[in-house]
Write a protein that holds these residues in place. Structure first.
Motif, PDB file in Angstrom:
ATOM      1  N   SER A  88       2.159 -10.497 -16.644  1.00  0.00           N
ATOM      2  CA  SER A  88       3.299 -10.606 -15.883  1.00  0.00           C
ATOM      3  C   SER A  88       3.820  -8.963 -15.772  1.00  0.00           C
ATOM      4  N   VAL A  89       3.541  -8.034 -16.464  1.00  0.00           N
ATOM      5  CA  VAL A  89       3.817  -6.657 -16.353  1.00  0.00           C
ATOM      6  C   VAL A  89       2.699  -6.025 -15.148  1.00  0.00           C
ATOM      7  N   GLU A  90       1.670  -6.521 -15.399  1.00  0.00           N
ATOM      8  CA  GLU A  90       0.693  -6.153 -14.347  1.00  0.00           C
ATOM      9  C   GLU A  90       0.928  -6.333 -12.995  1.00  0.00           C
ATOM     10  N   MET A  91       1.500  -7.761 -12.704  1.00  0.00           N
ATOM     11  CA  MET A  91       1.888  -8.312 -11.393  1.00  0.00           C
ATOM     12  C   MET A  91       3.108  -7.661 -10.918  1.00  0.00           C
ATOM     13  N   LEU A  92       4.071  -7.284 -11.854  1.00  0.00           N
ATOM     14  CA  LEU A  92       5.326  -6.763 -11.367  1.00  0.00           C
ATOM     15  C   LEU A  92       4.628  -5.297 -11.104  1.00  0.00           C
ATOM     16  N   ALA A  93       4.106  -4.565 -11.802  1.00  0.00           N
ATOM     17  CA  ALA A  93       3.689  -3.241 -11.200  1.00  0.00           C
ATOM     18  C   ALA A  93       2.986  -3.096 -10.008  1.00  0.00           C
ATOM     19  N   PHE A  94       2.076  -4.118  -9.817  1.00  0.00           N
ATOM     20  CA  PHE A  94       1.265  -4.338  -8.640  1.00  0.00           C
ATOM     21  C   PHE A  94       2.188  -4.341  -7.524  1.00  0.00           C
ATOM     22  N   VAL A  95       3.258  -5.148  -7.428  1.00  0.00           N
ATOM     23  CA  VAL A  95       4.184  -5.581  -6.377  1.00  0.00           C
ATOM     24  C   VAL A  95       5.121  -4.378  -6.223  1.00  0.00           C
ATOM     25  N   ILE A  96       5.451  -3.802  -7.348  1.00  0.00           N
ATOM     26  CA  ILE A  96       6.371  -2.775  -6.882  1.00  0.00           C
ATOM     27  C   ILE A  96       5.524  -1.542  -6.296  1.00  0.00           C
ATOM     28  N   ALA A  97       4.529  -1.303  -6.694  1.00  0.00           N
ATOM     29  CA  ALA A  97       3.698  -0.061  -6.185  1.00  0.00           C
ATOM     30  C   ALA A  97       3.260  -0.445  -4.571  1.00  0.00           C
ATOM     31  N   LEU A  98       3.193  -1.662  -4.511  1.00  0.00           N
ATOM     32  CA  LEU A  98       2.619  -2.213  -3.133  1.00  0.00           C
ATOM     33  C   LEU A  98       3.949  -2.211  -1.946  1.00  0.00           C
ATOM     34  N   LEU A  99       4.903  -2.546  -2.772  1.00  0.00           N
ATOM     35  CA  LEU A  99       6.155  -2.355  -1.758  1.00  0.00           C
ATOM     36  C   LEU A  99       6.610  -0.847  -1.541  1.00  0.00           C
ATOM     37  N   ILE A 100       6.567   0.088  -2.509  1.00  0.00           N
ATOM     38  CA  ILE A 100       6.939   1.397  -2.287  1.00  0.00           C
ATOM     39  C   ILE A 100       5.940   1.857  -1.294  1.00  0.00           C
ATOM     40  N   LEU A 101       4.554   1.942  -1.457  1.00  0.00           N
ATOM     41  CA  LEU A 101       3.463   2.620  -0.732  1.00  0.00           C
ATOM     42  C   LEU A 101       3.596   1.867   0.756  1.00  0.00           C
ATOM     43  N   LEU A 102       3.763   0.726   0.869  1.00  0.00           N
ATOM     44  CA  LEU A 102       3.738  -0.259   2.105  1.00  0.00           C
ATOM     45  C   LEU A 102       4.886   0.167   2.875  1.00  0.00           C
ATOM     46  N   THR A 103       5.981   0.184   2.183  1.00  0.00           N
ATOM     47  CA  THR A 103       7.342   0.371   2.879  1.00  0.00           C
ATOM     48  C   THR A 103       7.242   1.868   3.429  1.00  0.00           C
ATOM     49  N   SER A 104       6.857   2.841   2.547  1.00  0.00           N
ATOM     50  CA  SER A 104       6.869   4.220   3.279  1.00  0.00           C
ATOM     51  C   SER A 104       5.792   4.341   4.248  1.00  0.00           C
ATOM     52  N   LEU A 105       4.738   3.801   4.065  1.00  0.00           N
ATOM     53  CA  LEU A 105       3.422   3.902   4.890  1.00  0.00           C
ATOM     54  C   LEU A 105       3.716   3.295   6.268  1.00  0.00           C
ATOM     55  N   ILE A 106       4.335   2.297   6.297  1.00  0.00           N
ATOM     56  CA  ILE A 106       4.872   1.570   7.550  1.00  0.00           C
ATOM     57  C   ILE A 106       5.874   2.313   8.425  1.00  0.00           C
ATOM     58  N   ILE A 107       6.778   2.840   7.703  1.00  0.00           N
ATOM     59  CA  ILE A 107       7.862   3.692   8.328  1.00  0.00           C
ATOM     60  C   ILE A 107       7.266   5.093   8.718  1.00  0.00           C
ATOM     61  N   THR A 108       6.263   5.399   8.082  1.00  0.00           N
ATOM     62  CA  THR A 108       5.884   6.814   8.435  1.00  0.00           C
ATOM     63  C   THR A 108       5.010   6.575   9.561  1.00  0.00           C
ATOM     64  N   ILE A 109       3.980   5.400   9.611  1.00  0.00           N
ATOM     65  CA  ILE A 109       3.184   5.152  10.843  1.00  0.00           C
ATOM     66  C   ILE A 109       4.022   5.022  11.941  1.00  0.00           C
ATOM     67  N   ILE A 110       5.245   4.033  12.067  1.00  0.00           N
ATOM     68  CA  ILE A 110       6.105   3.762  13.106  1.00  0.00           C
ATOM     69  C   ILE A 110       6.685   5.151  13.610  1.00  0.00           C
ATOM     70  N   ALA A 111       6.923   6.032  12.960  1.00  0.00           N
ATOM     71  CA  ALA A 111       7.675   7.243  13.168  1.00  0.00           C
ATOM     72  C   ALA A 111       6.873   8.088  13.902  1.00  0.00           C
ATOM     73  N   TYR A 112       5.614   8.342  13.284  1.00  0.00           N
ATOM     74  CA  TYR A 112       4.649   9.242  13.898  1.00  0.00           C
ATOM     75  C   TYR A 112       4.108   8.877  15.260  1.00  0.00           C
ATOM     76  N   SER A 113       3.974   7.183  15.293  1.00  0.00           N
ATOM     77  CA  SER A 113       3.482   6.681  16.228  1.00  0.00           C
ATOM     78  C   SER A 113       4.302   7.052  17.440  1.00  0.00           C
ATOM     79  N   ASN A 114       5.551   7.029  17.541  1.00  0.00           N
ATOM     80  CA  ASN A 114       6.576   7.456  18.341  1.00  0.00           C
ATOM     81  C   ASN A 114       6.673   9.042  18.631  1.00  0.00           C
ATOM     82  N   ILE A 115       6.348   9.776  17.685  1.00  0.00           N
ATOM     83  CA  ILE A 115       6.318  11.001  17.848  1.00  0.00           C
ATOM     84  C   ILE A 115       5.081  11.275  18.898  1.00  0.00           C
ATOM     85  N   VAL A 116       3.859  10.879  18.681  1.00  0.00           N
ATOM     86  CA  VAL A 116       2.985  10.882  19.332  1.00  0.00           C
ATOM     87  C   VAL A 116       2.927  10.608  20.517  1.00  0.00           C
TER      88      VAL A 116
END
Length: 321
Positions: free
Chosen positions: A203-231
């Motif tokens: 359970s703790v492995e899955m929770l840690a995995f989901v939270i890491a995925l949430l933080i990294l993917l959310t940040s990455l998606i926002i960054t990609i969208i922002a820089y795509s529009n900048i380009v």
């Protein structure tokens, strides 16, 4: 914060009788300890100095007290704290071979490392949005990105990171550790601690995995969208010189972001990591040594406005002497 540490200490006492862990470090190259100590010490001092200069010069020069430099100085402060949670203990391991760490100190190190890492990635997303607003929406930028908004965004990053990482950390602190107590890493991180436990960790492995995925993917998606529009906006600039300058800055930022996201995705976004902890150590070095060293150069010190502010500050110091 003190109450949180106290509650964590109580949870640790209830969850296990282990008094200390042993950080394995890098056993294959431990015979090069003094050389590695010198290399990592120089990298650490350079990172601290570069990031501290950014924070200091931003506070001292009124021309740099803008949203962009406010976020950059906050990010630099996070970086100083982030590497200071890990590198000093690594230096002790290289120089003195003292690999033991108390149980409470281990979990405090894990908390500080994961918390600042999560807050840093959320702040990167905010910084990307700030650059998007400045380049793509210049008319609305001054009214939207004021000092109050900047402060609220940084506070939101800190609070959200705390809320997200506290749950997995408390769950890990309540696990039982029957032995061995050797952590196959050079600092205390959640994943190696989870894999040392003799409790049911699914359970703790899955929770840690989901939270890491949430933080990294959310940040990455926002960054990609922002820089795509900048380009897209940069491509439409009429001047070739302006386009080249803007692309040079963006490419430098993207190199650092690629190192950060790549190393963290490799380490954390894997549900089962038991057989890959050794390779995680090398990836963690990128995240804790290389990128903090590059960040001051890439994000700020190559900036002509910052260089000018530094020169003027140095001149004032010389005159005052």
């Amino acid at each position: 914060m003190s109450q949180s540490v106290f509650r964590l200490h109580i949870a640790l006492r209830n969850g296990t009788t282990v008094q200390e862990f042993t950080l394995e470090g890098f056993p294959a190259i431990q015979h090069l300890g003094k050389v590695l100590f010198l290399v990592h010490l120089l990298a650490y001092l350079a990172s601290i100095t570069g990031n501290a200069v950014i924070v200091t010069i931003t506070c001292a020069d009124s021309r740099l007290q803008t949203p962009m430099y406010f976020f950059l100085s906050t990010f630099s402060f996070f970086e100083c704290c982030f590497i200071s949670a890990v590198i000093p203990k690594l230096l002790v391991i290289f120089l003195l071979g003292q690999q033991t760490i108390s149980f409470l100190a281990c979990f405090i190190q894990a908390f500080v490392f994961v918390y600042l890492g999560a807050a840093g990635f959320l702040l990167i997303a905010v910084m990307s949005v700030d650059r998007y607003m400045a380049i793509c929406k210049p008319l609305h930028y001054p009214t939207i990105m004021n000092l109050k908004t900047c402060f609220l965004l940084v506070t939101a990053c800190c609070v959200l990171a705390f809320l997200l990482i506290t749950g997995p950390l408390v769950m890990v602190s309540q696990l039982s550790f029957c032995g061995p107590h050797v952590i196959p890493h050079f600092f205390c991180d959640l994943d190696p601690l989870i894999h040392l436990s003799c409790s049911n960790t699914r359970s703790v492995e899955m929770l840690a995995f989901v939270i890491a995925l949430l933080i990294l993917l959310t940040s990455l998606i926002i960054t990609i969208i922002a820089y795509s529009n900048i380009v897209v906006t940069i491509v439409r600039l009429p001047s070739a010189k302006e386009r080249q300058k803007a692309f040079s800055t963006c490419s430098s930022h993207l190199i650092v972001l690629s190192l950060m996201y790549g190393s963290c995705v490799f380490i954390y976004v894997k549900p089962k990591q038991r057989n890959r902890l050794n390779s995680n150590r090398e990836a963690a070095l990128v995240n804790t040594v290389v990128t903090p060293l590059l960040n001051p150069v890439i994000y700020t010190l190559r900036n002509k406005q910052v260089q000018q502010a530094l020169k003027e500050t140095m001149c004032r110091l010389k005159i005052s002497r």
